[in-house]
Design a protein around this motif. Structure first.
Motif, short mmCIF file in Angstrom:
data_model
loop_
_atom_site.label_atom_id
_atom_site.label_comp_id
_atom_site.label_asym_id
_atom_site.label_seq_id
_atom_site.Cartn_x
_atom_site.Cartn_y
_atom_site.Cartn_z
N PRO A 1 -9.75 0.86 0.62
CA PRO A 1 -11.24 1.06 -0.05
C PRO A 1 -11.13 2.06 -1.00
O PRO A 1 -11.60 1.97 -2.57
CB PRO A 1 -11.72 1.96 1.34
N ILE A 2 -10.04 3.20 -1.42
CA ILE A 2 -10.04 4.32 -2.18
C ILE A 2 -9.55 3.61 -3.52
O ILE A 2 -10.08 3.34 -4.78
CB ILE A 2 -9.57 5.84 -1.79
N PHE A 3 -8.39 2.89 -3.52
CA PHE A 3 -8.08 2.53 -4.46
C PHE A 3 -8.19 0.97 -5.03
O PHE A 3 -8.79 1.37 -6.08
CB PHE A 3 -6.26 1.54 -3.54
N LYS A 4 -9.48 0.64 -3.88
CA LYS A 4 -9.20 -0.46 -4.50
C LYS A 4 -10.78 -0.21 -5.20
O LYS A 4 -12.43 -1.00 -6.15
CB LYS A 4 -10.34 -1.68 -3.44
N LEU A 5 -12.23 1.14 -5.11
CA LEU A 5 -13.20 1.38 -5.65
C LEU A 5 -12.90 2.17 -6.72
O LEU A 5 -13.67 1.54 -8.17
CB LEU A 5 -13.39 2.91 -5.10
N PHE A 6 -11.47 2.43 -7.79
CA PHE A 6 -11.17 3.15 -8.48
C PHE A 6 -10.57 1.90 -9.50
O PHE A 6 -9.52 2.18 -10.81
CB PHE A 6 -10.61 4.27 -8.69
N THR A 7 -9.72 0.52 -9.27
CA THR A 7 -9.13 -0.55 -9.77
C THR A 7 -8.62 -1.32 -9.55
O THR A 7 -9.80 -1.95 -7.87
CB THR A 7 -7.91 0.28 -9.62
N LYS A 8 -9.19 -2.59 -9.72
CA LYS A 8 -9.00 -3.67 -9.79
C LYS A 8 -7.47 -4.27 -9.70
O LYS A 8 -7.41 -5.84 -9.49
CB LYS A 8 -9.51 -4.94 -11.06
N ARG A 9 -6.81 -3.20 -9.58
CA ARG A 9 -5.06 -3.86 -9.31
C ARG A 9 -5.08 -4.39 -7.40
O ARG A 9 -5.16 -4.17 -7.17
CB ARG A 9 -4.18 -2.97 -9.40
N LYS A 10 -4.11 -5.63 -8.72
CA LYS A 10 -4.22 -6.70 -7.45
C LYS A 10 -3.57 -5.72 -5.79
O LYS A 10 -2.49 -4.81 -6.04
CB LYS A 10 -3.33 -7.87 -7.33
N VAL A 11 -3.75 -6.12 -4.78
CA VAL A 11 -3.07 -5.14 -3.18
C VAL A 11 -2.91 -6.76 -2.67
O VAL A 11 -3.90 -8.28 -1.81
CB VAL A 11 -4.53 -4.93 -2.36
N VAL A 12 -1.43 -7.07 -2.00
CA VAL A 12 -1.45 -7.87 -1.11
C VAL A 12 -0.60 -7.15 0.21
O VAL A 12 0.24 -5.69 -0.06
CB VAL A 12 0.23 -8.81 -1.65
N GLN B 1 8.14 -16.72 -2.91
CA GLN B 1 6.70 -16.80 -2.57
C GLN B 1 5.89 -15.55 -3.01
O GLN B 1 4.88 -15.66 -2.58
CB GLN B 1 6.84 -16.98 -0.84
N TYR B 2 6.66 -14.81 -2.18
CA TYR B 2 6.43 -13.63 -2.66
C TYR B 2 5.54 -13.02 -4.17
O TYR B 2 4.83 -12.26 -4.37
CB TYR B 2 7.04 -12.40 -2.21
N GLU B 3 6.56 -13.45 -5.33
CA GLU B 3 6.39 -13.22 -6.98
C GLU B 3 5.02 -14.51 -6.91
O GLU B 3 4.73 -13.74 -7.90
CB GLU B 3 7.96 -13.64 -7.64
N SER B 4 5.12 -15.39 -6.37
CA SER B 4 3.92 -15.77 -6.61
C SER B 4 2.43 -14.85 -6.53
O SER B 4 1.52 -15.15 -7.30
CB SER B 4 4.09 -17.22 -5.88
N LEU B 5 2.81 -14.22 -5.14
CA LEU B 5 1.43 -13.53 -5.17
C LEU B 5 0.74 -12.62 -5.66
O LEU B 5 -0.58 -12.56 -5.96
CB LEU B 5 1.86 -12.92 -3.61
N PHE B 6 1.44 -12.13 -7.38
CA PHE B 6 1.23 -11.37 -8.17
C PHE B 6 1.52 -12.03 -9.36
O PHE B 6 1.33 -11.54 -10.45
CB PHE B 6 2.35 -10.67 -8.02
N ASN C 1 0.84 0.47 -11.40
CA ASN C 1 1.20 -1.19 -10.44
C ASN C 1 0.18 -1.58 -9.67
O ASN C 1 -0.89 -1.02 -8.55
CB ASN C 1 1.99 -0.63 -9.68
N GLY C 2 0.45 -3.02 -9.48
CA GLY C 2 -0.52 -3.84 -8.54
C GLY C 2 0.91 -3.08 -6.75
O GLY C 2 1.97 -2.36 -6.53
N LEU C 3 0.27 -3.01 -5.60
CA LEU C 3 0.06 -3.23 -4.54
C LEU C 3 1.20 -4.15 -3.78
O LEU C 3 0.56 -4.67 -3.25
CB LEU C 3 -0.43 -2.04 -3.52
N LEU C 4 2.09 -3.68 -3.37
CA LEU C 4 2.82 -4.93 -1.82
C LEU C 4 2.79 -3.74 -0.78
O LEU C 4 3.75 -2.49 -0.93
CB LEU C 4 4.43 -5.24 -1.93
N VAL C 5 1.81 -3.64 0.39
CA VAL C 5 1.40 -2.90 1.40
C VAL C 5 1.99 -3.73 2.30
O VAL C 5 1.43 -4.52 2.73
CB VAL C 5 0.22 -2.18 1.83
N LEU C 6 3.34 -2.68 3.76
CA LEU C 6 3.84 -3.46 4.14
C LEU C 6 3.68 -2.83 5.21
O LEU C 6 4.24 -1.51 5.89
CB LEU C 6 5.87 -3.75 3.92
#
Length: 343
Positions: free
Chosen positions: A99-110, A338-343, A85-90
């Protein structure tokens, strides 16, 4: 094929706590995405595995306070290892794991950075430093930053040189039926009982006059709240109520009020404010750039108890203007898109 998104940083759904929970409750009311929501196990007696368009994962940590750091980090790493999954972080509590998440994957983070959490009075120096550092990490390692208020977006641009996407909150879910035309002569305040929400300022204003006030909050959760409850419960025109999360009960209380007091001084667009704007009642806000932006400079603004007391004594009513702004800006169908468009 539906996009799969993990949501990090809330107590859980069904919503039982605050603004981010209400946001997620309304985001997941869709067929366009599949969500995976991390929940605080102790907050739910009945632990269902699915809810609306979501899969629920329960964690043995608290989603708020110091434990929120562990809660969010665990959620991010679990999503990395066991989902695609991509991440929606609140919020930014667990951003040091990004940084660890992005090191191992190119999944989108919002990431929705919330309302400059590090500025809140309730935090000590060390906590403020950590939250500011976490905010910096969140901005650097997220594909998109969401600000719930233009004033927050302006801050992100000035501080980090990053263009945040401004997405507010919806408030139309608070309308549960026909609003009463016959009003009861009381004003309403609703918030967490914290110094930054200027609770005492509002209580002082009403202690100096006979206008009625209903104030809903978690009075028994802190020494600050307990002191205020003891000091102001004796005033015959002030009624201090415990937290109410049932939207139907809240609807009855809100729709019968003649005015709303909003004392928040920190954060961005506050959910309780945009919810109340849909009721079209006379609105009084603490004078700060966040509240002015949310209400398009059309509410009444106060900086101390005397100013608030004076404003309440006047006959000027901005209720219809508040309702018009709410219908134009704070509807969930628009926010969800609006949120759905970010992914």
């Amino acid at each position: 094929m539906k996009t799969n998104i993990s949501i990090i940083g809330i107590v859980g759904v069904p919503a039982c706590y605050g603004g981010f929970e209400s946001l997620v409750e309304n985001l997941i009311d869709t067929e366009n995405k599949h969500y995976y929501v991390y929940c605080q196990s102790s907050a739910y007696k009945n632990k269902v595995s699915t809810y609306k368009s979501t899969t629920l994962k329960y964690l043995p940590f608290k989603a708020n306070g110091v434990q929120s750091i562990v809660y969010d980090i665990y959620s991010i790493l679990h999503s990395l290892l066991f989902t695609r999954n991509g991440l929606l972080v609140l919020g930014v509590s667990g951003a040091i794991a990004l940084p660890i998440f992005k090191l191992f994957t190119k999944r989108k983070v919002v990431t929705n950075i919330d309302g400059l959490e590090w500025k809140r009075d309730k935090w000590g120096k060390l906590a403020k430093w950590f939250l500011k550092f976490s905010e910096k990490i969140a901005v650097r390692y997220s594909n998109k930053i969401v600000a719930d208020n233009k004033a927050i977006a302006d801050y992100v641009k000035a501080e980090y040189g990053v263009n945040a996407v401004t997405i507010a909150y919806g408030g139309d879910h608070a309308i549960r039926g026909d609003i009463e035309e016959t009003k009861t002569e009381y004003y309403l305040a609703l918030c967490r009982i914290e110094p930054e929400n200027n609770v005492e300022m509002i209580l002082k204003a009403f202690s100096k006059q006979d206008k009625k006030l209903k104030f809903i909050g978690n009075w028994n959760n802190s020494d600050f709240g307990k002191r205020l409850k003891k000091e102001y419960s004796s005033y015959p025109n002030i009624e201090l109520l415990n937290p109410i999360y049932d939207l139907d009960i809240l609807f009855g209380i809100r729709s019968a009020s003649i005015g709303y007091l909003h004392g928040h001084s920190a954060g961005g667009t506050n959910p309780s404010l945009v919810e109340m704007m849909h009721f079209g009642v006379n609105t009084f806000c603490f004078d700060c750039n966040y509240n002015r932006e949310s209400t398009e400079q059309k509410a009444h603004y106060f900086k101390n108890a005397d100013e608030l007391s004076g404003l309440i004594s006047q006959n000027s009513d901005n209720g219809e203007r508040m309702k018009l702004i709410a219908n134009q800006r704070y509807r969930w169908s628009f926010i969800r898109e609006q949120y759905e468009s970010l992914f």
